[in-house]
Motif scaffolding. Structure first.
Motif, PDB file in Angstrom:
ATOM      1  N   GLU A   1      41.811  53.109  35.206  1.00  0.00           N
ATOM      2  CA  GLU A   1      40.773  53.136  36.242  1.00  0.00           C
ATOM      3  C   GLU A   1      39.426  53.520  35.654  1.00  0.00           C
ATOM      4  OE1 GLU A   1      42.332  55.791  39.214  1.00  0.00           O
ATOM      5  OE2 GLU A   1      42.942  54.089  40.487  1.00  0.00           O
ATOM      6  N   ARG A   2      39.420  54.489  34.741  1.00  0.00           N
ATOM      7  CA  ARG A   2      38.154  54.883  34.115  1.00  0.00           C
ATOM      8  C   ARG A   2      37.565  53.739  33.296  1.00  0.00           C
ATOM      9  NH1 ARG A   2      41.042  59.745  33.220  1.00  0.00           N
ATOM     10  NH2 ARG A   2      41.488  59.094  31.070  1.00  0.00           N
TER      11      ARG A   2
ATOM     12  N   ASP B   1      24.152  40.699  32.557  1.00  0.00           N
ATOM     13  CA  ASP B   1      22.759  40.829  32.997  1.00  0.00           C
ATOM     14  C   ASP B   1      22.014  39.502  32.987  1.00  0.00           C
ATOM     15  OD1 ASP B   1      23.050  43.530  33.414  1.00  0.00           O
ATOM     16  OD2 ASP B   1      22.346  44.096  31.420  1.00  0.00           O
ATOM     17  N   ALA B   2      22.462  38.570  32.131  1.00  0.00           N
ATOM     18  CA  ALA B   2      21.811  37.261  32.062  1.00  0.00           C
ATOM     19  C   ALA B   2      22.355  36.296  33.108  1.00  0.00           C
ATOM     20  CB  ALA B   2      21.984  36.659  30.665  1.00  0.00           C
ATOM     21  N   GLY B   3      23.383  36.703  33.832  1.00  0.00           N
ATOM     22  CA  GLY B   3      23.969  35.837  34.843  1.00  0.00           C
ATOM     23  C   GLY B   3      25.103  34.974  34.342  1.00  0.00           C
ATOM     24  N   ASP B   4      25.495  35.138  33.081  1.00  0.00           N
ATOM     25  CA  ASP B   4      26.611  34.359  32.520  1.00  0.00           C
ATOM     26  C   ASP B   4      27.943  34.981  32.933  1.00  0.00           C
ATOM     27  OD1 ASP B   4      24.828  32.643  31.204  1.00  0.00           O
ATOM     28  OD2 ASP B   4      24.686  34.032  29.493  1.00  0.00           O
ATOM     29  N   VAL B   5      28.939  34.121  33.131  1.00  0.00           N
ATOM     30  CA  VAL B   5      30.263  34.599  33.537  1.00  0.00           C
ATOM     31  C   VAL B   5      30.859  35.452  32.421  1.00  0.00           C
ATOM     32  CG1 VAL B   5      32.600  33.929  34.202  1.00  0.00           C
ATOM     33  CG2 VAL B   5      30.635  32.627  35.039  1.00  0.00           C
ATOM     34  N   SER B   6      31.358  36.632  32.767  1.00  0.00           N
ATOM     35  CA  SER B   6      31.970  37.518  31.790  1.00  0.00           C
ATOM     36  C   SER B   6      33.373  37.030  31.446  1.00  0.00           C
ATOM     37  CB  SER B   6      32.039  38.946  32.330  1.00  0.00           C
ATOM     38  OG  SER B   6      32.757  39.775  31.445  1.00  0.00           O
ATOM     39  N   LEU B   7      33.669  36.950  30.139  1.00  0.00           N
ATOM     40  CA  LEU B   7      35.005  36.549  29.697  1.00  0.00           C
ATOM     41  C   LEU B   7      35.978  37.728  29.729  1.00  0.00           C
ATOM     42  CD1 LEU B   7      34.060  34.275  26.657  1.00  0.00           C
ATOM     43  CD2 LEU B   7      34.590  33.596  29.010  1.00  0.00           C
ATOM     44  N   LYS B   8      35.431  38.923  29.958  1.00  0.00           N
ATOM     45  CA  LYS B   8      36.287  40.116  30.014  1.00  0.00           C
ATOM     46  C   LYS B   8      35.906  40.942  31.237  1.00  0.00           C
ATOM     47  CE  LYS B   8      37.985  43.999  27.255  1.00  0.00           C
ATOM     48  NZ  LYS B   8      37.790  44.811  26.022  1.00  0.00           N
ATOM     49  N   PRO B   9      36.333  40.512  32.413  1.00  0.00           N
ATOM     50  CA  PRO B   9      36.006  41.267  33.630  1.00  0.00           C
ATOM     51  C   PRO B   9      36.798  42.565  33.678  1.00  0.00           C
ATOM     52  CG  PRO B   9      37.512  39.495  34.151  1.00  0.00           C
ATOM     53  CD  PRO B   9      37.141  39.321  32.710  1.00  0.00           C
ATOM     54  N   PRO B  10      36.419  43.491  34.563  1.00  0.00           N
ATOM     55  CA  PRO B  10      37.191  44.734  34.708  1.00  0.00           C
ATOM     56  C   PRO B  10      38.630  44.437  35.133  1.00  0.00           C
ATOM     57  CG  PRO B  10      35.066  44.893  35.819  1.00  0.00           C
ATOM     58  CD  PRO B  10      35.242  43.462  35.447  1.00  0.00           C
ATOM     59  N   ARG B  11      39.544  45.277  34.668  1.00  0.00           N
ATOM     60  CA  ARG B  11      40.934  45.104  35.068  1.00  0.00           C
ATOM     61  C   ARG B  11      41.069  45.312  36.569  1.00  0.00           C
ATOM     62  NH1 ARG B  11      44.680  45.848  31.177  1.00  0.00           N
ATOM     63  NH2 ARG B  11      45.997  44.704  32.630  1.00  0.00           N
ATOM     64  N   THR B  12      41.933  44.527  37.174  1.00  0.00           N
ATOM     65  CA  THR B  12      42.182  44.675  38.601  1.00  0.00           C
ATOM     66  C   THR B  12      43.110  45.862  38.850  1.00  0.00           C
ATOM     67  OG1 THR B  12      44.115  43.229  38.571  1.00  0.00           O
ATOM     68  CG2 THR B  12      41.958  42.182  38.890  1.00  0.00           C
ATOM     69  N   ALA B  13      43.152  46.318  40.091  1.00  0.00           N
ATOM     70  CA  ALA B  13      44.021  47.448  40.446  1.00  0.00           C
ATOM     71  C   ALA B  13      45.484  47.102  40.199  1.00  0.00           C
ATOM     72  CB  ALA B  13      43.792  47.837  41.900  1.00  0.00           C
ATOM     73  N   ASP B  14      45.867  45.852  40.476  1.00  0.00           N
ATOM     74  CA  ASP B  14      47.263  45.448  40.251  1.00  0.00           C
ATOM     75  C   ASP B  14      47.610  45.489  38.769  1.00  0.00           C
ATOM     76  OD1 ASP B  14      47.637  45.085  42.931  1.00  0.00           O
ATOM     77  OD2 ASP B  14      47.340  42.914  42.893  1.00  0.00           O
ATOM     78  N   ALA B  15      46.680  45.017  37.939  1.00  0.00           N
ATOM     79  CA  ALA B  15      46.938  45.019  36.499  1.00  0.00           C
ATOM     80  C   ALA B  15      47.040  46.439  35.959  1.00  0.00           C
ATOM     81  CB  ALA B  15      45.832  44.254  35.764  1.00  0.00           C
ATOM     82  N   ILE B  16      46.184  47.331  36.454  1.00  0.00           N
ATOM     83  CA  ILE B  16      46.233  48.731  36.018  1.00  0.00           C
ATOM     84  C   ILE B  16      47.551  49.372  36.431  1.00  0.00           C
ATOM     85  CG2 ILE B  16      45.186  51.001  36.338  1.00  0.00           C
ATOM     86  CD1 ILE B  16      42.492  49.558  36.678  1.00  0.00           C
TER      87      ILE B  16
END
Length: 203
Positions: free
Chosen positions: A55-56, A126-141
């Protein structure tokens, strides 16, 4: 006048029929039971620690990105190599705005069979480009925490089980050797070989 409690020996209540090997087996069985309890406690602690750390990390990653809404302009082209929450994602062309009113167009991860014109949430930098490494979802955590807890439980139980099994085998081997020594002393008397030989006239 003094009284003696029936059934007690002189200074001890130990069962005279219970051998040292039996007591050793009981102790190691108790050790294994205690290890199983400790394994559960360790597994719960590990799972909670992994979940909190996940979560952190997700919160720290989310602070570096921005969640925006994109609109698909076509159906998914096919599965991607990346996975979202353990489920294969598809890629579809979409448009979105960030920063401000700046328009971007490109492939974004979407659930399979997403229709054109569907609004989907994406993470961009910040540039508006799609992140290839988004934050982990709650289900994945949560899945990571469960896997870590299960691994800890299995490791402790298997390690304790292996140790106890080795010790019990040694106890059993020692018990068999003691039995053979005792039998070697008793067998001549039990079979009659150690008794005086009968006389010639005796039947």
């Amino acid at each position: 006048m003094s009284c003696r409690t029936p059934g007690r020996g002189a200074g001890t209540g130990a069962n005279p029929l219970r051998r040292g090997a039996d007591r050793a087996r009981a102790r190691w069985h108790a050790v294994f039971a205690l290890a199983c309890v400790l394994a559960v406690v360790c597994a719960i602690g590990t799972g909670m620690a992994v979940h909190a750390a996940g979560e952190r990390a997700a919160e720290a990653r989310a602070r570096l990105l921005h969640r925006v809404t994109a609109t698909t302009v076509a159906e998914p082209a096919g599965p991607e190599a990346a996975r979202t929450a353990g489920v294969p994602a598809a890629s579809a062309q979409a448009t979105w705005r960030y920063p401000g009113s700046r328009v971007h167009t490109g492939p974004v991860p979407v659930p399979p069979r997403t229709p054109a014109g569907k609004a989907v949430a994406i993470w961009v930098d910040d540039a508006g480009d799609v992140s290839l490494k988004p934050p982990r979802t709650a289900d994945a955590i949560t899945l990571d925490a469960i896997a870590a807890a299960a691994g800890t439980l299995a490791a402790v139980v298997l390690s304790a089980g292996g140790l106890v099994t080795v010790r019990l085998r040694r106890i059993e081997a020692g018990s068999l050797r003691q039995w053979e020594r005792d039998w070697a002393r008793v067998e001549p008397y039990w079979s009659g070989r150690a008794r005086p030989e009968q006389g010639a006239d005796d039947d």
